[in-house]
Design a protein around this motif. Structure first.
Motif, mmCIF file in Angstrom:
data_model
loop_
_atom_site.group_PDB
_atom_site.id
_atom_site.type_symbol
_atom_site.label_atom_id
_atom_site.label_comp_id
_atom_site.label_asym_id
_atom_site.label_seq_id
_atom_site.Cartn_x
_atom_site.Cartn_y
_atom_site.Cartn_z
ATOM 1 N N ASN A 207 -1.842 -8.077 3.570
ATOM 2 C CA ASN A 207 -3.169 -7.455 3.668
ATOM 3 C C ASN A 207 -3.807 -7.477 2.285
ATOM 4 O OD1 ASN A 207 -5.128 -5.806 5.330
ATOM 5 N ND2 ASN A 207 -4.752 -4.360 3.661
ATOM 6 N N GLY A 208 -4.978 -8.064 2.194
ATOM 7 C CA GLY A 208 -5.589 -8.301 0.890
ATOM 8 C C GLY A 208 -6.474 -7.198 0.361
ATOM 9 N N LYS A 209 -6.475 -6.032 0.996
ATOM 10 C CA LYS A 209 -7.343 -4.943 0.532
ATOM 11 C C LYS A 209 -6.497 -3.707 0.253
ATOM 12 C CE LYS A 209 -11.663 -2.594 1.786
ATOM 13 N NZ LYS A 209 -12.423 -3.032 0.640
ATOM 14 N N PRO A 210 -6.447 -3.249 -0.991
ATOM 15 C CA PRO A 210 -7.088 -3.816 -2.177
ATOM 16 C C PRO A 210 -6.307 -5.006 -2.733
ATOM 17 C CG PRO A 210 -5.861 -1.873 -2.789
ATOM 18 C CD PRO A 210 -5.736 -1.981 -1.295
ATOM 19 N N GLU A 211 -6.974 -5.744 -3.588
ATOM 20 C CA GLU A 211 -6.351 -6.915 -4.196
ATOM 21 C C GLU A 211 -5.215 -6.496 -5.142
ATOM 22 O OE1 GLU A 211 -9.379 -9.067 -6.215
ATOM 23 O OE2 GLU A 211 -10.335 -9.808 -4.391
ATOM 24 N N ASP A 212 -4.223 -7.359 -5.218
ATOM 25 C CA ASP A 212 -3.162 -7.251 -6.234
ATOM 26 C C ASP A 212 -2.377 -5.946 -6.143
ATOM 27 O OD1 ASP A 212 -4.100 -9.702 -7.215
ATOM 28 O OD2 ASP A 212 -5.470 -8.718 -8.601
ATOM 29 N N LYS A 213 -2.182 -5.443 -4.929
ATOM 30 C CA LYS A 213 -1.398 -4.224 -4.769
ATOM 31 C C LYS A 213 -0.598 -4.295 -3.479
ATOM 32 C CE LYS A 213 -2.988 -0.050 -5.823
ATOM 33 N NZ LYS A 213 -3.703 1.258 -5.746
ATOM 34 N N VAL A 214 0.612 -3.774 -3.532
ATOM 35 C CA VAL A 214 1.464 -3.648 -2.351
ATOM 36 C C VAL A 214 1.832 -2.186 -2.186
ATOM 37 C CG1 VAL A 214 3.705 -4.185 -1.338
ATOM 38 C CG2 VAL A 214 2.417 -5.975 -2.475
ATOM 39 N N GLU A 215 1.684 -1.687 -0.979
ATOM 40 C CA GLU A 215 2.119 -0.330 -0.662
ATOM 41 C C GLU A 215 3.541 -0.400 -0.121
ATOM 42 O OE1 GLU A 215 0.688 2.552 -1.121
ATOM 43 O OE2 GLU A 215 -1.325 1.881 -1.755
ATOM 44 N N LEU A 216 4.466 0.232 -0.835
ATOM 45 C CA LEU A 216 5.867 0.265 -0.430
ATOM 46 C C LEU A 216 6.214 1.667 0.069
ATOM 47 C CD1 LEU A 216 7.566 -1.648 -3.393
ATOM 48 C CD2 LEU A 216 6.882 -2.556 -1.165
ATOM 49 N N ARG A 217 6.981 1.718 1.134
ATOM 50 C CA ARG A 217 7.478 2.978 1.662
ATOM 51 C C ARG A 217 8.956 2.823 2.008
ATOM 52 N NH1 ARG A 217 3.056 3.590 0.082
ATOM 53 N NH2 ARG A 217 1.270 4.633 1.086
ATOM 54 N N LEU A 218 9.703 3.876 1.746
ATOM 55 C CA LEU A 218 11.072 3.974 2.222
ATOM 56 C C LEU A 218 11.124 5.174 3.166
ATOM 57 C CD1 LEU A 218 14.098 3.133 2.121
ATOM 58 C CD2 LEU A 218 14.366 4.842 0.289
ATOM 59 N N ALA A 219 11.367 4.899 4.440
ATOM 60 C CA ALA A 219 11.428 5.957 5.450
ATOM 61 C C ALA A 219 12.877 6.151 5.866
ATOM 62 C CB ALA A 219 10.571 5.593 6.660
ATOM 63 N N ILE A 220 13.304 7.397 5.889
ATOM 64 C CA ILE A 220 14.692 7.723 6.217
ATOM 65 C C ILE A 220 14.705 8.737 7.355
ATOM 66 C CG2 ILE A 220 16.904 8.527 5.316
ATOM 67 C CD1 ILE A 220 15.811 7.951 2.498
ATOM 68 N N LYS A 221 15.467 8.458 8.392
ATOM 69 C CA LYS A 221 15.584 9.384 9.515
ATOM 70 C C LYS A 221 16.545 10.516 9.160
ATOM 71 C CE LYS A 221 14.645 5.991 13.164
ATOM 72 N NZ LYS A 221 15.203 5.292 14.352
ATOM 73 N N ALA A 222 16.193 11.234 8.107
ATOM 74 C CA ALA A 222 17.023 12.347 7.661
ATOM 75 C C ALA A 222 16.129 13.396 7.035
ATOM 76 C CB ALA A 222 18.054 11.866 6.641
ATOM 77 N N GLY A 223 16.164 14.569 7.625
ATOM 78 C CA GLY A 223 15.381 15.679 7.097
ATOM 79 C C GLY A 223 16.180 16.956 7.183
ATOM 80 N N ASP B 43 -13.807 -3.176 11.692
ATOM 81 C CA ASP B 43 -13.298 -3.085 10.322
ATOM 82 C C ASP B 43 -11.819 -3.442 10.220
ATOM 83 O OD1 ASP B 43 -15.560 -2.429 8.829
ATOM 84 O OD2 ASP B 43 -15.414 -0.309 9.361
ATOM 85 N N LYS B 44 -11.286 -4.122 11.220
ATOM 86 C CA LYS B 44 -9.849 -4.391 11.238
ATOM 87 C C LYS B 44 -9.398 -5.254 10.072
ATOM 88 C CE LYS B 44 -10.212 -8.250 14.562
ATOM 89 N NZ LYS B 44 -9.681 -9.323 13.721
ATOM 90 N N ASP B 45 -10.287 -6.094 9.567
ATOM 91 C CA ASP B 45 -9.929 -6.935 8.432
ATOM 92 C C ASP B 45 -10.303 -6.296 7.099
ATOM 93 O OD1 ASP B 45 -9.032 -8.943 10.181
ATOM 94 O OD2 ASP B 45 -11.068 -9.730 10.400
ATOM 95 N N LYS B 46 -10.791 -5.070 7.140
ATOM 96 C CA LYS B 46 -11.229 -4.382 5.923
ATOM 97 C C LYS B 46 -10.401 -3.124 5.651
ATOM 98 C CE LYS B 46 -14.821 -7.191 5.550
ATOM 99 N NZ LYS B 46 -14.994 -8.124 4.421
ATOM 100 N N ARG B 47 -9.306 -2.984 6.328
ATOM 101 C CA ARG B 47 -8.491 -1.780 6.150
ATOM 102 C C ARG B 47 -7.689 -1.857 4.863
ATOM 103 N NH1 ARG B 47 -4.861 -1.907 11.247
ATOM 104 N NH2 ARG B 47 -5.029 -4.133 10.753
ATOM 105 N N GLU B 48 -7.632 -0.728 4.135
ATOM 106 C CA GLU B 48 -6.797 -0.660 2.952
ATOM 107 C C GLU B 48 -5.329 -0.564 3.382
ATOM 108 O OE1 GLU B 48 -9.339 1.324 3.591
ATOM 109 O OE2 GLU B 48 -10.822 1.020 1.986
ATOM 110 N N SER B 49 -4.473 -1.122 2.575
ATOM 111 C CA SER B 49 -3.044 -1.159 2.916
ATOM 112 C C SER B 49 -2.468 0.231 3.124
ATOM 113 C CB SER B 49 -2.259 -1.893 1.817
ATOM 114 O OG SER B 49 -2.671 -3.234 1.739
ATOM 115 N N ASN B 50 -2.927 1.216 2.326
ATOM 116 C CA ASN B 50 -2.366 2.557 2.476
ATOM 117 C C ASN B 50 -2.775 3.226 3.774
ATOM 118 O OD1 ASN B 50 -5.014 3.226 1.927
ATOM 119 N ND2 ASN B 50 -4.584 4.303 0.009
#
Length: 950
Positions: free
Chosen positions: A63-79, A412-419
């Motif tokens: 996903n190119g919006k925003p440019e030059d950024k990757v949103e990383l998440r680590l999800a753990i099924k533990a709470g 706006d499906k092609d304009k969504r921010e990665s986050n």
């Protein structure tokens, strides 16, 4: 950070799209698409989902919006639900420890490294712990291979490589206890008394993620290490990567960094904990001296577990449920616009409450004596739907609104921010929530909505309402002269509504158009390009009535146009007596409709349209704000025209506003922090004849609606004195035509007004203010430097940088070294209007016994910067964060709207955007030191909130 998974909020936001349902409906073949509802829902082709041999799941999307950024998440099924008795609070504590010493980042090195590349702790870098999950959040640059590798290394460390040394654990105890302290108060005390009824015979009632102070202070190191060993394992994890990088590269990084993780030889089973059903109706009535408002909640708990949305039929059921929720809430919303509304707001929906439980829930916030009346209205509206159902006209409006929202997302499906994308994949992993994609959702809904019948929607209420497995919760203030509602009164009301005389709902017709007749057009007399080149064109039209329309065409969103307008003046041009009489009335002016349409009429008329306008009158200006889609832009223009020319004078609407304000503000002083803030404002403004403080009930009783309305007409009489702004996906020819039709046609002249400034200035220099309120061991510290100055743009930049640098040092000193705060921050600014003034503040919550010590430590950190200047490293962190943030902002309509409007308002230079990077990089340590020496050496206001027994 802790996040309680609250089905109420989740369902309220998502009920029109993907909420779950336990109701069965018809099972027709879609006549337009041929799809069979029992088919499995598709998964959007935009995402690649995979699983490593060790069981770790991954989701990747380019996903190119925003440019030059990757949103990383680590999800753990533990709470927190998985904690043993000796681990209460440690799921959340474990989250903290992942920022305080891992295999590759020793204590504090992680935050230090990320700040060094422009990622802010809290704003960008964060995490949350809930009952059932822990999620780590990391945005990382994608245009630098080294930084990208570091990002995945950080995620790898979070996956199970926290060092958990005894020293690090003990150092963090104080920080987590301070976070625990921030949650103390009336809401927590009342919740603790009824949570066992919400989560009946359930582990959830004993596993609030924050834990207990006793266990946080005394738990053994091994208890925390055991939690990591048991639950931080790859078969309970997912890595989500969405951003401006190809899928192949991201997949390779995931395999390289997570492929070698191993599960325990004998992994503990991940038990699913539930809540039991109960035959009787539970009633919980709690009150507290510090409660600020009164609330009513009704839970009709489902007897079975949550039904997952897996098939097309399930999705269709959700659509039916979404339409139901919208219609019941439309009815409840109408009550809030009545002269004596039974509640400030109310809503109903079907959704999750806790663990494996969903419920049909009705909620209202009311005044302190109105709980039974609000409960009665909620019950009657549910009963009304049960007896008579909804009207066909209500369903048609709901369908239009449902589709309009989906259409906006689709466009706006092609304009969504990665986050904004990663969340759906997190929920797919954690809760098997569907991810069919907006294109499929829109196309399916568009074809299937016409087939949904009124009978289907009406049928939902029958299984929702039942006498068993029911819970009523009432919470509110405890005060002298107020009688507490009894359980007997609640039970009696529940029974009496069933046999009460309830008439059918009358759906009154309204006109179909905002304006039946268009006004006589004016014209554009001149057009100029204010700026072009690096920031693209900003264009201004001057209209025949003197008004200006400034606009910027963007492609950031396909279906968004933002709108603002302002004129100088505001209440500064009122006499002191006029201001006194209208200060509590101005907010109620816009509760009336326009041109004979009430607010309820306007809601009905706007079905299927997305456009809004909200006028305002402030201290130094008046104006409007709004937004629309390109398709509905004419409707926005019509609203603008009517607010200028035909704002209704509606005594009933104003009475409704006064009633709601008195209900909302009636007990707000019971909250210690709010009461402190209000008292501090009065202290700073002592002697100001135009400062009336926090409104009292009698102020609303004495509000002069007639005068406020006349002053409104005066402030909006001359459209030629207004500046209008539009930013978004604009068709310039259409904008010109609409501006000529609806703005140039407004009354206008060449007269230009300016706000008036007064001699009074708030307190500055050295003062101390101590305020005692509250019973919990909580304090708030505010340290304030302020005063008049001549505005200088370079000093303003340096002052902002000083605040951000000091924030870094406060976290290092007060949080990491002292363990005395959960959060602390500083903020510096120099403003230009209405007169030049500087303001620099430091604020944090803490234990009362530490308030003075930490205040002194904060000033000491500031004095170090003033004496020696900031370090090059800290200044570089702030610069990188500002530049990284600006890079994202340049692709956002709201940034451009704010910039263009404020450039005019403050008479500043458009080059501030073009030369932003150059200007930020030009800030030196000497500049920051100099601004501190100049402004922050003449004393400050020390304001401290203490509990009443201190």
């Amino acid at each position: 950070m802790i996040k309680l998974w609250k089905g109420a909020l989740h369902a309220l936001l998502l009920f029109c799209f993907l909420g779950t349902s336990t109701v069965t409906s018809q099972n027709p073949v879609n006549q337009k698409t041929g799809s069979i509802p029992s088919e499995q829902l598709p998964i959007t082709p935009e995402v690649k989902i995979g699983q490593l041999e060790n069981g770790l799941t991954y989701y990747i999307q380019n996903n190119g919006k925003p440019e030059d950024k990757v949103e990383l998440r680590l999800a753990i099924k533990a709470g927190s639900i998985l904690e043993t008795d000796d681990q209460v609070g440690l799921a959340h504590f474990m989250e903290h420890m992942n920022f305080n010493g891992t295999t590759n980042f020793k204590k504090n090195e992680l935050v230090d490294y990320l700040q060094g590349i422009g990622i802010e702790f809290g704003a960008d870098l964060n995490a949350y712990t809930s009952f059932d999950e822990t999620v780590y959040i990391l945005p990382i640059p994608s245009d630098d291979p080294e930084k990208l590798d570091k990002g995945f290394q950080i995620l790898n460390d979070w996956a199970g490589n926290a060092l958990l040394t005894a020293e690090d654990i003990d150092d963090e105890r104080g920080v987590v206890i301070e976070e625990y302290r921030t949650r103390l108060g009336a809401a927590t005390r009342m919740q603790s008394k009824y949570l066992d009824k919400v989560a009946y015979k359930s582990r959830y009632a004993d596993r609030l993620p924050i834990g207990t102070k006793e266990n946080l202070e005394t738990f053994k190191y091994e208890s925390l290490r055991r939690f990591q060993e048991d639950w931080y394992r790859p078969n309970l994890m997912a890595v989500i990567a969405v951003g401006d990088l190809d899928v192949e590269t991201l997949e390779k990084k995931i395999k390289e960094n997570f492929g070698n993780l191993t599960n325990p030889d004998n992994p503990k089973p991940r038990t699913e904990y539930g809540s039991e059903n109960h035959e009787e109706t539970f009633v919980a009535i709690e009150w507290d001296e510090e409660a600020t408002n009164s609330q009513v909640q009704i839970y009709y708990k489902d007897k079975g577990d949550v039904k997952k949305t897996k098939t097309v039929k399930d999705y269709r059921d959700n659509m039916v449920e979404g339409l139901f929720s919208q219609m019941i809430n439309n009815r409840l919303n109408e009550y809030t616009n009545k002269p004596n509304p039974p509640f400030l707001f109310g809503f109903s929906y079907h959704g999750g409450i806790i663990g494996n439980k969903e419920a049909y829930q009705s909620f209202a916030q009311t005044n302190e004596t109105g709980q039974l009346e609000a409960l009665k209205v909620l019950l009657e509206e549910n009963e009304r739907v049960k007896r008579y159902g909804f009207k066909a006209t209500e369903l048609e409006r709901a369908k239009k609104d449902y589709l309009a929202r989906l259409e906006r997302q689709f466009k706006d499906k092609d304009k969504r921010e990665s986050n904004r994308i990663v969340g759906a994949y997190i929920q797919h992993f954690l809760r098997q929530s569907p991810v069919p994609g907006i294109e499929w959702s829109y196309n399916y809904s568009k074809s299937e909505l016409p087939n949904i019948t009124l009978e289907e929607v009406n049928a939902l209420i029958v299984p929702f309402l039942h006498d068993d497995n029911r819970l009523v919760v009432l919470t509110g203030p405890k005060k002298e002269g107020l009688t507490k509602v009894t359980e007997e009164e609640v039970i009696s009301l529940l029974e009496s509504v069933k046999s009460s005389d309830i008439k059918d709902y009358e759906d009154e017709a309204v006109r179909s158009e905002m304006m039946a007749v268009k006004p006589t057009k004016g014209n554009v007399v001149s057009k100029e390009t204010l700026y072009e080149g690096q920031i693209n064109e900003i264009t201004r039209m001057t209209l025949s009535n003197g008004a200006t329309v400034t606009y910027k065409k963007t492609d950031f969103k396909n279906d968004e146009v933002l709108f603002e307008a302002f004129s100088y003046g505001g209440t500064s041009l009122y006499s002191t007596e006029e201001l006194k009489q209208t200060s509590s009335a101005n907010g109620g002016l816009f509760e009336a409709g326009v041109d004979g349409l009430t607010k309820n009429d306007m809601t009905k008329m706007m079905s299927g349209k997305i456009a809004s306008v909200r006028p305002y009158i402030r201290g130094n200006d008046e104006g409007m704000r709004g937004n629309s889609t390109p398709k509905d832009l004419e409707t926005l223009f019509q609203m603008v025209h009517l607010y200028f020319t035909k704002l209704d004078k509606d005594e009933e609407a104003f009475a409704s506003y006064i009633s709601k304000q008195k209900a909302f503000l009636g007990n707000i002083l019971s909250n210690p922090n709010i009461s402190f803030s209000i008292a501090l404002g009065e202290f700073l403004n002592e002697g100001n004849p135009r400062y009336f403080g926090f409104p009292k009930p009698e102020d609303f009783d004495n509000a002069n609606y007639d005068l406020a309305y006349e002053k409104f007409k005066e402030r909006f009489a001359n459209a030629g004195d207004f500046n209008f702004y539009f930013v978004g996906n604009i068709d310039e020819a259409q904008l010109k035509d609409l501006a000529e039709t609806y703005i140039a046609s407004l009354p206008g002249s060449a007269t230009k007004e300016m706000y008036k400034t007064f001699d009074f200035r708030p307190k500055s220099g050295a003062h101390e203010f101590t305020f005692k309120k509250g019973t919990e061991p909580k304090s708030q510290v505010n340290l304030i430097f302020s005063g008049d100055t001549k505005y200088d743009v370079e000093e303003a930049r340096a002052m902002t940088a000083l605040g951000e640098i000091l924030s870094i040092k406060l976290i290092e000193k007060l949080r990491e070294e002292e363990g005395g705060v959960y959060g602390a921050g500083a903020r510096g600014s120099i403003s230009k209007t209405p007169y030049g003034r500087f303001n620099f503040s430091i604020s944090f919550p803490c234990a009362p016994e530490n308030a003075e010590k930490l205040a002194d430590a904060s000033i000491a950190e500031l004095q170090k910067i003033i004496k020696d200047g900031p370090t090059a490293e800290d200044l570089d962190k702030v610069k990188k964060a500002q530049l990284l943030s600006r890079k994202d902002e340049l692709e956002q309509n709201r940034f451009w709207m704010s910039f263009i409007r404020n450039a005019d308002y403050n008479k500043s230079d458009f080059n501030n955007v073009v030369n932003y990077e150059e200007n930020i990089n030009a800030i030196t340590a000497a500049d920051v030191q100099a601004v501190g020496k100049k402004y922050l050496n003449d004393g400050f206001i020390k304001a401290i909130l203490l509990p009443e027994d201190q």
